[in-house]
Design an enzyme around this catalytic site. Structure first.
Site, mmCIF file in Angstrom:
data_model
loop_
_atom_site.group_PDB
_atom_site.id
_atom_site.type_symbol
_atom_site.label_atom_id
_atom_site.label_comp_id
_atom_site.label_asym_id
_atom_site.label_seq_id
_atom_site.Cartn_x
_atom_site.Cartn_y
_atom_site.Cartn_z
ATOM 1 N N ARG A 7 0.778 -1.217 -0.015
ATOM 2 C CA ARG A 7 -0.032 0.089 -0.017
ATOM 3 C C ARG A 7 0.827 1.189 0.110
ATOM 4 O O ARG A 7 2.217 1.387 0.710
ATOM 5 C CB ARG A 7 -0.883 0.084 1.190
ATOM 6 C CG ARG A 7 -1.755 0.910 1.246
ATOM 7 C CD ARG A 7 -2.804 0.802 2.525
ATOM 8 N NE ARG A 7 -3.868 2.115 2.596
ATOM 9 C CZ ARG A 7 -3.517 3.295 3.299
ATOM 10 N NH1 ARG A 7 -2.714 3.337 3.898
ATOM 11 N NH2 ARG A 7 -4.465 4.053 3.019
ATOM 12 N N HIS A 8 0.425 2.189 -0.533
ATOM 13 C CA HIS A 8 1.086 3.569 -0.762
ATOM 14 C C HIS A 8 1.295 4.227 0.794
ATOM 15 O O HIS A 8 0.879 3.511 1.586
ATOM 16 C CB HIS A 8 0.597 4.521 -1.540
ATOM 17 C CG HIS A 8 -0.905 4.848 -1.001
ATOM 18 N ND1 HIS A 8 -1.164 5.863 0.010
ATOM 19 C CD2 HIS A 8 -2.142 4.377 -1.495
ATOM 20 C CE1 HIS A 8 -2.582 5.572 0.166
ATOM 21 N NE2 HIS A 8 -3.229 5.003 -0.527
ATOM 22 N N GLY A 21 -9.966 7.802 -2.452
ATOM 23 C CA GLY A 21 -10.471 7.174 -3.655
ATOM 24 C C GLY A 21 -9.636 7.804 -4.859
ATOM 25 O O GLY A 21 -8.382 7.522 -5.006
ATOM 26 N N GLU A 82 -7.653 3.147 -7.006
ATOM 27 C CA GLU A 82 -8.393 2.832 -5.971
ATOM 28 C C GLU A 82 -9.882 2.911 -6.476
ATOM 29 O O GLU A 82 -10.160 3.355 -7.529
ATOM 30 C CB GLU A 82 -8.210 3.809 -4.761
ATOM 31 C CG GLU A 82 -9.183 3.671 -3.767
ATOM 32 C CD GLU A 82 -8.952 2.261 -2.769
ATOM 33 O OE1 GLU A 82 -9.248 1.203 -3.552
ATOM 34 O OE2 GLU A 82 -8.441 2.326 -1.685
#
Length: 200
Positions: A7-8, A21, A82
């Protein structure tokens, strides 16, 4: 083949407490530190063949740290973005709850407020996973830099869970998830490893 799901790092949206999002926020200073620590950790443990990344800023900036540390190329993949959250993107969470309340019992094929449906979200994950698996050899290790919601969908696709399941797989900022597959066999070797971020 081994797949390293990442994940970032922390973004400006985390500090503002807004829906992210498809809102294209960049990493914060802490997010860059998290990404650098993750990249250093990964480069010491694995030889990464290539990096697939969502083209949104926060994922690409995280992937850039990993590319610098490993020398692997970054392959942007739109399917890894996302959830398309439509009108909620960038909106204050409290305001969003009032203006766009949750719709209960929404059919899987239906989206509201300009959002994609659950079926469309899962299909993107299935498509991304199929492409990644087909483009790499069994002995290779590839990294995938994406988002919490998409990583959940990738988990469900990888484990062949039903679209309407309510099983969730948490992942923190720059959390690491290592999967392995060989023929029809699939394993989760570890999930949401955050040890690289302990001192940040």
């Amino acid at each position: 083949m081994k797949l390293l799901m990442i994940r970032h790092g922390q973004t400006e949206a985390d500090l503002l407490d807004v829906h992210e999002g498809r809102a294209d926020f960049a990493l914060t200073e802490k997010g860059h530190l998290q990404a650098a620590a993750m990249a250093s950790c990964v480069s010491k443990k694995y030889v990464i063949r290539r990096i697939y990344a969502s083209p949104l800023k926060r994922a690409m900036e995280t992937a850039a740290h990993l590319a610098q540390a490993t020398g692997a190329e970054i392959i942007p993949m739109e399917e890894l973005m996302e959830f398309q959250n439509g009108l909620l993107a960038g909106m204050d969470r409290a305001q969003a709850r009032e203006k766009y309340p949750r719709v209960e019992n929404l059919p899987l094929h239906t989206g509201v407020y300009g959002q994609e449906s659950k079926l469309e979200f899962r299909f993107r994950a299935e498509n991304a996973l199929s492409r990644i698996l087909s483009e790499n050899q069994e002995e290779e290790i590839v990294a995938v830099v994406s988002h919490g919601g998409m990583i959940n969908q990738l988990y469900r696709a990888f484990l062949r869970l039903p679209v309407d399941c309510d099983v969730h797989f948490p992942t923190g900022d720059t959390g690491l998830h290592l999967w392995a597959c060989q023929a029809e066999n699939r394993w989760i070797l570890y999930a949401n490893d955050m040890s690289h971020a302990d001192k940040i």
